[in-house]
Design a protein around this motif. Structure first.
Motif, short mmCIF file in Angstrom:
data_model
loop_
_atom_site.label_atom_id
_atom_site.label_comp_id
_atom_site.label_asym_id
_atom_site.label_seq_id
_atom_site.Cartn_x
_atom_site.Cartn_y
_atom_site.Cartn_z
N ASP A 1 12.57 -34.02 -79.11
CA ASP A 1 12.69 -32.57 -78.99
C ASP A 1 13.75 -32.29 -77.92
O ASP A 1 14.25 -33.21 -77.25
N THR B 1 2.91 -32.60 -82.51
CA THR B 1 3.09 -32.65 -83.96
C THR B 1 2.29 -33.76 -84.65
O THR B 1 2.45 -33.97 -85.85
N THR C 1 7.97 -30.96 -79.39
CA THR C 1 7.31 -31.49 -80.59
C THR C 1 6.19 -32.47 -80.23
O THR C 1 5.73 -33.23 -81.08
N PHE D 1 8.70 -23.96 -86.76
CA PHE D 1 8.97 -25.24 -86.10
C PHE D 1 9.68 -24.99 -84.78
O PHE D 1 10.69 -24.30 -84.73
#
Length: 423
Positions: free
Chosen positions: A84, A71, A68, A63
């Motif tokens: 993020d 995602t 992000t 991760f």
């Protein structure tokens, strides 16, 4: 007359004229930027830990919290995350309450374990990015993190069912670093009524009132988001230190039961607390709320009409949604909530708690955590000064936490409130 003297005379005259000339007013963009430089954003509620649990089962390997945006998972219907590190920096965020939420559908004992797991994953996430995030449990630690250019990372627990009806468990969560607890979530529990469920207690039970007292004795902020109006009033009757609404709007702007009525806002002055304005569209916009209600009614009608054919019911609901697209909550409507809190409670009692990564759609103009500056520009356009904006961004929350800490320090010698064990 010597040339040098003439030059000096001209220069001094010009400087005098500049000194007495009216200063150019800062633009809304300049005012907002200056406020966020001086007092970075302190957001009251972000559900990244919930996303880690639902999407990754709390496994951080692989991760990347720096980005992000990729995602989204069309197969599962999951949208891209709102948060993020890159976008937190763009949003001028200097402090964040990370929500260690778990579902109200769990039993109390399951919830105790699940919150422990969420505390663990939150601490591990913070530790994995030491250049950007710094764990904080006090106002002093928040100030130190901000001074170091890091995002102070605090934890708030959403849903009092997770203490297992035990004040001992509550105290241990505080020892682990939890600094606020939302008394309940979407369901009424054994000691507190929810805003979105049938009431059972007329607010708080006697034990619920002891929960509030004990939270304030140990320095844990009492969060009244998600609770019923009666629960709000009972908590304020008991409270001796400021309370918070970590992510709620003003009910006078959008008549959603999750929002704060004027009668409660008016009591915030005496209590010293804060309403951190939420950005979830149905809490922001009455137009969105009305659409949600219409869709719910249409779904119930179609399910009843086609009780033996659920596929047809689903198809007809999809057609209705296509013909009646959901409206978007706007930046202006969000600013209206700030205006209302300020009008009724005062400029010292408002902040922001967006609820990013805890919602499926967002308010137009605030697509993710990078969007806070746009709201501050809108507020500056409405006449909020730099000093006002600095209170909204983090000054008010800092004051509230310091006051809660001062109350706890003054009552450090008070005996713990005891409750008998259940088994």
């Amino acid at each position: 007359m010597p040339v040098s003297f003439v030059r000096r005379l001209v220069l001094s005259t010009a400087l005098a004229a500049l000194a007495t000339a009216p200063a150019l007013a800062a633009t809304p963009e300049e005012t907002a930027a200056a406020a966020l430089r001086a007092a970075p954003m302190w957001d009251g509620h972000n559900d990244v830990p919930e996303q880690l649990r639902e999407r990754r089962k709390n496994v951080l390997a692989g991760f990347d919290f720096r980005d992000t945006t990729g995602t989204a998972d069309p197969a599962s219907g999951a949208i891209a995350m709102h948060t993020d590190l890159t976008r937190l920096r763009q949003g001028k965020v200097g402090a964040q309450f990370w929500s260690v939420y778990v579902s109200a559908r769990l039993t109390e004992q399951q919830a105790v374990q699940a919150v422990m797991e969420q505390i663990d994953v939150t601490k591990r996430l913070i530790a994995a990015y030491p250049a950007d995030l710094q764990f904080a449990t006090s106002s002093a630690e928040v100030q130190a993190a901000m001074k170091a250019g890091k995002i102070a990372s605090l934890m708030g627990m959403e849903g009092g069912y997770a203490i297992g009806s035990s004040l001992g468990v509550l105290r241990q969560f505080h020892a682990l670093g939890v600094r606020y607890m939302t008394l309940t979530h979407v369901r009424t529990i054994g000691w507190a009524d929810s805003a979105t469920d049938a009431p059972r207690h007329g607010g708080l039970s006697d034990f619920g009132k002891d929960v509030v007292r004990e939270m304030q004795r140990i320095g844990m902020l009492v969060d009244l988001s998600h609770v019923s109006e009666d629960t709000m009033m009972d908590a304020l009757d008991v409270a001796r230190a400021p309370v918070i609404f970590s992510h709620s709007g003003a009910r006078a702007v959008d008549d959603h039961p999750r929002n704060v009525p004027d009668a409660v806002l008016a009591r915030m002055k005496a209590n010293g607390g804060i309403v951190m304005v939420v950005t979830l569209p149905s809490y922001v916009s009455s137009r969105v709320r009305e659409w949600d209600l219409a869709r719910t009614a249409q779904r119930a009608r179609l399910d009843a009409l086609h009780i033996a054919d659920p596929k047809r019911a689903a198809a007809e609901l999809a057609a209705w949604v296509k013909a009646n697209p959901t409206p978007r909550a706007t930046l202006g409507e969000l600013a209206d909530h700030v205006d209302r809190v300020v009008k009724v409670a005062g400029i010292d009692h408002v902040g922001l708690g967006a609820d990013f990564d805890g919602m499926d759609s967002t308010t137009e103009g605030l697509p993710d955590v990078s969007g806070y500056p746009a709201l501050f520009v809108e507020l500056a356009r409405r006449g909020y000064s730099q000093a006002d904006l600095q209170k909204i961004s983090s000054g008010n929350m800092m004051r509230v936490l310091k006051a809660a800490e001062a109350y706890a320090a003054a009552h450090k010698g008070d005996p713990a409130i005891e409750s008998p064990t259940a088994f």
